[in-house]
Write a protein that holds these residues in place. Structure first.
Motif, PDB file in Angstrom:
ATOM      1  N   ASN A  21      64.739  -2.862  40.286  1.00  0.00           N
ATOM      2  CA  ASN A  21      65.081  -2.429  39.187  1.00  0.00           C
ATOM      3  C   ASN A  21      64.172  -2.289  38.501  1.00  0.00           C
ATOM      4  N   THR A  22      64.032  -0.845  37.802  1.00  0.00           N
ATOM      5  CA  THR A  22      63.465  -0.747  36.074  1.00  0.00           C
ATOM      6  C   THR A  22      64.250  -0.773  34.904  1.00  0.00           C
ATOM      7  N   SER A  23      63.852  -1.550  33.709  1.00  0.00           N
ATOM      8  CA  SER A  23      65.132  -1.229  32.716  1.00  0.00           C
ATOM      9  C   SER A  23      65.374   0.952  32.207  1.00  0.00           C
ATOM     10  N   GLN A 331      79.739   0.757  39.742  1.00  0.00           N
ATOM     11  CA  GLN A 331      77.809   1.736  39.291  1.00  0.00           C
ATOM     12  C   GLN A 331      77.651   2.503  40.337  1.00  0.00           C
ATOM     13  N   HIS A 332      76.648   3.569  40.322  1.00  0.00           N
ATOM     14  CA  HIS A 332      76.152   3.449  42.021  1.00  0.00           C
ATOM     15  C   HIS A 332      74.764   3.953  40.454  1.00  0.00           C
ATOM     16  N   ASP A 333      73.321   3.401  41.587  1.00  0.00           N
ATOM     17  CA  ASP A 333      72.123   3.925  41.570  1.00  0.00           C
ATOM     18  C   ASP A 333      71.664   4.967  40.966  1.00  0.00           C
ATOM     19  N   GLY A 334      71.197   4.742  39.692  1.00  0.00           N
ATOM     20  CA  GLY A 334      70.301   6.081  39.530  1.00  0.00           C
ATOM     21  C   GLY A 334      71.309   7.242  38.818  1.00  0.00           C
ATOM     22  N   LEU A 335      72.850   6.946  37.693  1.00  0.00           N
ATOM     23  CA  LEU A 335      72.674   7.895  37.506  1.00  0.00           C
ATOM     24  C   LEU A 335      72.198   7.584  35.908  1.00  0.00           C
ATOM     25  N   THR A 336      72.591   8.854  34.862  1.00  0.00           N
ATOM     26  CA  THR A 336      72.128   9.017  33.971  1.00  0.00           C
ATOM     27  C   THR A 336      73.014  10.080  33.166  1.00  0.00           C
ATOM     28  N   PRO A 337      72.856   8.851  31.586  1.00  0.00           N
ATOM     29  CA  PRO A 337      73.766   9.313  31.218  1.00  0.00           C
ATOM     30  C   PRO A 337      73.746  10.753  30.585  1.00  0.00           C
ATOM     31  N   ALA A 355      77.673   7.139  29.540  1.00  0.00           N
ATOM     32  CA  ALA A 355      76.758   6.611  30.069  1.00  0.00           C
ATOM     33  C   ALA A 355      77.790   5.186  30.773  1.00  0.00           C
ATOM     34  N   GLU A 356      77.043   4.628  32.071  1.00  0.00           N
ATOM     35  CA  GLU A 356      77.790   3.676  33.492  1.00  0.00           C
ATOM     36  C   GLU A 356      79.191   3.399  32.796  1.00  0.00           C
ATOM     37  N   GLY A 357      79.485   4.096  33.195  1.00  0.00           N
ATOM     38  CA  GLY A 357      80.614   4.506  33.541  1.00  0.00           C
ATOM     39  C   GLY A 357      81.868   4.504  31.978  1.00  0.00           C
ATOM     40  N   ARG A 358      81.048   4.464  31.130  1.00  0.00           N
ATOM     41  CA  ARG A 358      82.286   4.972  29.691  1.00  0.00           C
ATOM     42  C   ARG A 358      80.856   5.432  28.656  1.00  0.00           C
ATOM     43  N   VAL A 359      82.573   5.892  27.645  1.00  0.00           N
ATOM     44  CA  VAL A 359      82.202   6.972  26.576  1.00  0.00           C
ATOM     45  C   VAL A 359      81.463   6.392  25.298  1.00  0.00           C
TER      46      VAL A 359
END
Length: 501
Positions: A21-23, A331-337, A355-359
């Motif tokens: 896992n990377t930041s 949340q699925h890994d690898g999703l970008t804003p 980003a990360e599932g929300r506005v």
């Protein structure tokens, strides 16, 4: 002499390496207190521990389930040609379910040959089918040979019919227990009652033999050994990247809140784990789940939400959201804003991203640093349309000039489905990036906790058989064993919980 205790053989499963896992290359702001909960909210209380049930009681609950006898009416009877069955279909259905009580067909046949156990079955037949049916039974139950013949010639060809009638009866049972029904208690869509939430998961059932080839050669002696192979089995990836050899199955269930032994398994399906070319007859996991949930919804109109794992992607969530359900997955890994819109109101301008599932609102700080600040959601709104249901986040944008409010669709729109002529892809996969209930919120963690019950189902299913191997070859055979396990589970639930109708 010290007695020797047999140990369970080690599972021959491999684990694939997962990337570290990377930041993310951006800063994510503090999650606000809003309709999805606050940091100060107390954690969900754990329910009471389920008491252990001895084998005799579990078997008694099974053979005294009236729904089991209704399902037996749909089983194939004797054929005009060929070897006739030695026992009526209902006995073989009880035999199928009893494999999950005793662990194997061999052990089940031994119990059915025992006078005391056979008396219990005869008594249950007399209670549910009458004296004539009970008196017509043979002095002892099916032998293993009788079972193997009926299982191969009659049950396997009718597996789809048994699956469907069983699912219909299980949904009716859940409704009778007060599950998946509208209640007088006032709840929000963000926090539905436990018994209004479907939870599902897929599992890999290992066959009796772990061999994938019919022959192996001993490198030292040159001896050629023959092996039985499950032709439907293959390598599947489970949670954590673990590789398991077997057949893949999908299940959905529901349970009462804080009530032991109240789980009702609603539906089961064998799903594809190979390429479409190798297995054209079965559906993939996500497609099969959507079809399964829609079938349940036709009877269970009080269903409010579905919770699943990350295997359910946006294209699978969209049709379920359109049915009026809250669909939760991690949340699925690898999703970008993703850029959503630029909100302008007079002199104010705000760049809104998902980003990360929300506005979130995007800002640049300290030169090149990007900050995504989650915006508070006042309410998850739901509006019924002619053909589908729409969901909105009513969000607030804090601003020094004034506070802005607007509604953001969280279901798939017509514009989203349009194909970009440049990329040849859907313009915006809204249901993949934007969630009805964001995972990193108290409401999201609550729904995620409900899904753990599916893990429990599969764990108990594996433990019901020696060496955690399903005692049947082929996807159809293993599915029938799983159906028998579900009948046992639901029979216990029926016996220990009140029926309201």
């Amino acid at each position: 002499m010290t007695p020797h205790r047999a140990t369970r053989p080690k599972r021959t499963s491999k684990t694939t390496r997962k990337p570290k896992n990377t930041s993310p290359p951006y800063i994510y702001g503090t999650i606000p207190d809003d309709t999805f909960g606050a940091k100060s909210d107390p954690p969900e209380l754990h329910g009471p521990q389920a008491p252990h049930l001895i084998t005799d009681r579990r078997f008694a609950y099974l053979i005294n389930n009236p729904d089991l006898y209704a399902a037996a009416d749909t089983l194939p009877g004797p054929r005009p040609v060929g070897r006739p069955p030695h026992h009526p279909p209902v006995i073989y259905l009880i035999f199928l379910c009893s494999i999950s009580v005793f662990g194997s067909a061999r052990a089940t046949a031994a119990h059915f040959q025992d006078e005391d156990w056979w008396k219990r079955i005869r008594s249950a037949i007399r209670t549910h089918l009458g004296d004539e049916a009970a008196d017509a039974l043979r002095p002892t139950g099916p032998t293993r040979s009788n079972w193997n013949h009926y299982f191969r010639r009659h049950l396997k060809p009718a597996h789809d019919k048994i699956r469907d009638i069983s699912s219909d009866l299980w949904v009716e049972q859940a409704l009778a227990h007060g599950m998946l029904c509208e209640t007088s208690k006032r709840t929000s869509r963000v926090r539905p009652e436990r018994q209004q939430v479907l939870h599902g998961d897929a599992t890999v059932a290992r066959p009796p033999s772990g061999h994938s080839g019919h022959e192996t050669v001993d490198k030292r002696t040159g001896e050629i050994r023959q092996h039985r192979v499950d032709e439907d089995a293959g390598i599947c990836i489970e949670g954590g990247g673990k590789q398991v050899y077997g057949n893949k199955f999908l299940s959905t269930a529901v349970r009462l809140a804080a009530t032991p032994h109240s789980r009702v398994i609603l539906a089961l399906e064998s799903i594809r784990h190979k390429s479409v070319k190798e297995d054209p007859d079965r559906e993939s996991e996500g497609v099969a789940l959507v079809a399964m949930v829609k079938r349940i919804l036709k009877r269970a109109h009080g269903t409010k939400a579905v919770t699943y794992d990350a295997a359910l992607r946006g294209k699978h969530r969209a049709p379920l959201i359109a049915e009026g359900l809250v669909v939760f997955t991690p949340q699925h890994d690898g999703l970008t804003p993703q850029s959503l819109l630029r909100h302008k109101d007079g002199p104010c301008s705000h760049d809104l991203y998902v980003a990360e599932g929300r506005v979130c609102e995007r800002r640049f700080i300290d030169g090149n640093e990007t900050l995504y600040t989650p915006l508070p959601v006042e309410e998850l709104e739901c509006r019924d349309g002619k053909n589908s249901t729409r969901f909105y986040h009513r969000i607030t944008i804090p601003c020094p000039t004034k506070t802005h409010q607007l509604r953001i669709r969280v279901d798939e729109t017509d514009e989203d489905r349009q194909v970009d002529p440049k990329t040849k892809k859907q313009r915006f996969n809204r249901t993949e990036h934007l969630r009805q209930v964001p995972p990193s919120t108290p409401a999201g963690r609550r729904l995620k906790g409900f899904r753990q019950d599916s893990e429990s189902i599969h764990s108990r299913f594996d433990q019901a058989y020696p060496h955690e191997r399903v005692p049947a070859y082929g996807a159809r055979g293993a599915l029938l064993i799983y159906l028998g396990y579900a009948w046992l589970n639901n029979s216990i639930t029926r016996a220990l919980n009140a029926l309201h109708s």
